[in-house]
Design a protein around this motif. Structure first.
Motif, short mmCIF file in Angstrom:
data_model
loop_
_atom_site.label_atom_id
_atom_site.label_comp_id
_atom_site.label_asym_id
_atom_site.label_seq_id
_atom_site.Cartn_x
_atom_site.Cartn_y
_atom_site.Cartn_z
N UNK A 124 0.77 -1.24 0.00
CA UNK A 124 0.00 0.00 0.00
C UNK A 124 0.80 1.29 0.00
N UNK A 125 2.13 1.19 0.01
CA UNK A 125 2.95 2.39 -0.02
C UNK A 125 2.77 3.10 -1.37
N UNK A 126 2.86 4.42 -1.36
CA UNK A 126 2.69 5.22 -2.57
C UNK A 126 4.03 5.77 -3.04
N UNK A 127 4.16 5.91 -4.34
CA UNK A 127 5.34 6.55 -4.94
C UNK A 127 4.91 7.90 -5.49
N UNK A 128 5.48 8.98 -4.94
CA UNK A 128 5.25 10.32 -5.46
C UNK A 128 6.50 10.73 -6.21
N UNK A 129 6.32 11.33 -7.38
CA UNK A 129 7.46 11.68 -8.24
C UNK A 129 7.15 12.93 -9.05
N UNK A 130 8.16 13.39 -9.73
CA UNK A 130 8.03 14.49 -10.68
C UNK A 130 8.59 14.04 -12.01
N UNK A 131 9.37 14.89 -12.65
CA UNK A 131 10.16 14.65 -13.84
C UNK A 131 9.37 14.46 -15.13
N UNK A 132 8.24 13.82 -15.11
CA UNK A 132 7.56 13.43 -16.34
C UNK A 132 6.56 14.47 -16.86
N UNK A 133 6.29 15.51 -16.10
CA UNK A 133 5.41 16.59 -16.54
C UNK A 133 4.06 16.07 -17.04
N UNK A 134 3.53 15.05 -16.36
CA UNK A 134 2.21 14.52 -16.69
C UNK A 134 2.16 13.64 -17.92
N UNK A 135 3.31 13.23 -18.42
CA UNK A 135 3.33 12.45 -19.67
C UNK A 135 3.34 10.94 -19.48
N UNK A 136 3.46 10.47 -18.24
CA UNK A 136 3.46 9.02 -18.00
C UNK A 136 2.04 8.53 -17.71
N UNK A 137 1.74 7.34 -18.18
CA UNK A 137 0.46 6.72 -17.83
C UNK A 137 0.51 6.39 -16.34
N UNK A 138 -0.51 6.78 -15.58
CA UNK A 138 -0.49 6.52 -14.14
C UNK A 138 -0.49 5.02 -13.83
N UNK A 139 0.28 4.65 -12.83
CA UNK A 139 0.27 3.30 -12.29
C UNK A 139 -0.48 3.33 -10.96
N UNK A 140 -0.94 2.18 -10.54
CA UNK A 140 -1.62 2.07 -9.25
C UNK A 140 -0.67 2.54 -8.15
N UNK A 162 -7.72 12.01 -3.51
CA UNK A 162 -9.06 12.33 -4.01
C UNK A 162 -9.07 12.29 -5.53
N UNK A 163 -8.06 12.81 -6.16
CA UNK A 163 -7.98 12.76 -7.62
C UNK A 163 -7.84 11.31 -8.10
N UNK A 164 -7.06 10.53 -7.37
CA UNK A 164 -6.88 9.12 -7.74
C UNK A 164 -8.21 8.38 -7.65
N UNK A 165 -9.01 8.68 -6.62
CA UNK A 165 -10.31 8.02 -6.47
C UNK A 165 -11.24 8.37 -7.63
N UNK A 166 -11.12 9.58 -8.14
CA UNK A 166 -11.96 10.00 -9.27
C UNK A 166 -11.58 9.27 -10.55
N UNK A 167 -10.30 8.93 -10.72
CA UNK A 167 -9.88 8.26 -11.95
C UNK A 167 -10.07 6.75 -11.88
N UNK A 168 -10.36 6.23 -10.70
CA UNK A 168 -10.54 4.78 -10.54
C UNK A 168 -11.89 4.31 -11.03
#
Length: 168
Positions: A124-140, A162-168
């Motif tokens: 259940x740990x989350x990975x927060x990152x930058x670098x991709x400027x929104x161009x990567x397909x989100x992973x769980x 909250x945003x993740x819950x909206x895209x699920x």
């Protein structure tokens, strides 16, 4: 006190207007808008984890003026465009390439770069990152906290989830 996450402002970098198609007429307008949105969201007592690529500025006095004008207690996760003067700013609470922490009972793995797998990813740990400027397909359980994804504003973990819950 709230905890915020952000990355990839690239303050002072005219190339970001074109590369990332940012909606600003000039670098000055971009920088001013990003600073204003940061300070509208973040209070002086809040914590901000900056996940890299803060600025193209190189002069220590300009970096100090920029960072001193942004609210919050700031931590830097080093990005590929963070120069020596950015890394040496004396106001950072912490400077590192990677961090693991817990916020609101959630394990977080922070890095400028997105991971394919990370410590605790199966628990259940989350990975927060930058670098991709929104161009990567989100992973769980993996989230891009860059300003190009978050309307040029730092985000809290609650906002991210909250945003993740909206895209699920």
């Amino acid at each position: 006190m709230s905890v915020f996450f952000t990355s990839d402002q690239h303050f002072g970098d005219h190339r970001r207007l074109f590369i990332d198609r940012r909606p600003f007429a000039s670098v000055a307008e971009m920088d001013e808008a990003m600073a204003a949105r940061w300070n509208a969201a973040v209070r002086p007592e809040d914590t901000v984890w900056h996940l890299g690529d803060l600025t193209r500025l190189r002069k220590p006095e300009r970096i100090d003026a920029l960072l001193s004008g942004l609210n919050g207690r700031k931590h830097l996760i080093i990005g590929n465009n963070d120069g020596p003067a950015t890394l040496a700013w004396p106001g950072w609470q912490r400077v590192s390439h990677y961090a693991e922490l817990e916020v609101d009972g959630r394990g977080l793995v922070l890095c400028h770069y997105a991971f394919r797998t990370w410590n605790g990813s199966g628990r259940g740990s989350l990975n927060l990152h930058g670098h991709s400027h929104g161009r990567l397909r989100p992973m769980k359980r993996q989230f891009d906290v860059g300003v190009d994804v978050w309307d040029f504003t730092p985000a809290t973990l609650d906002q991210i989830l909250a945003r993740a819950a909206m895209r699920a």
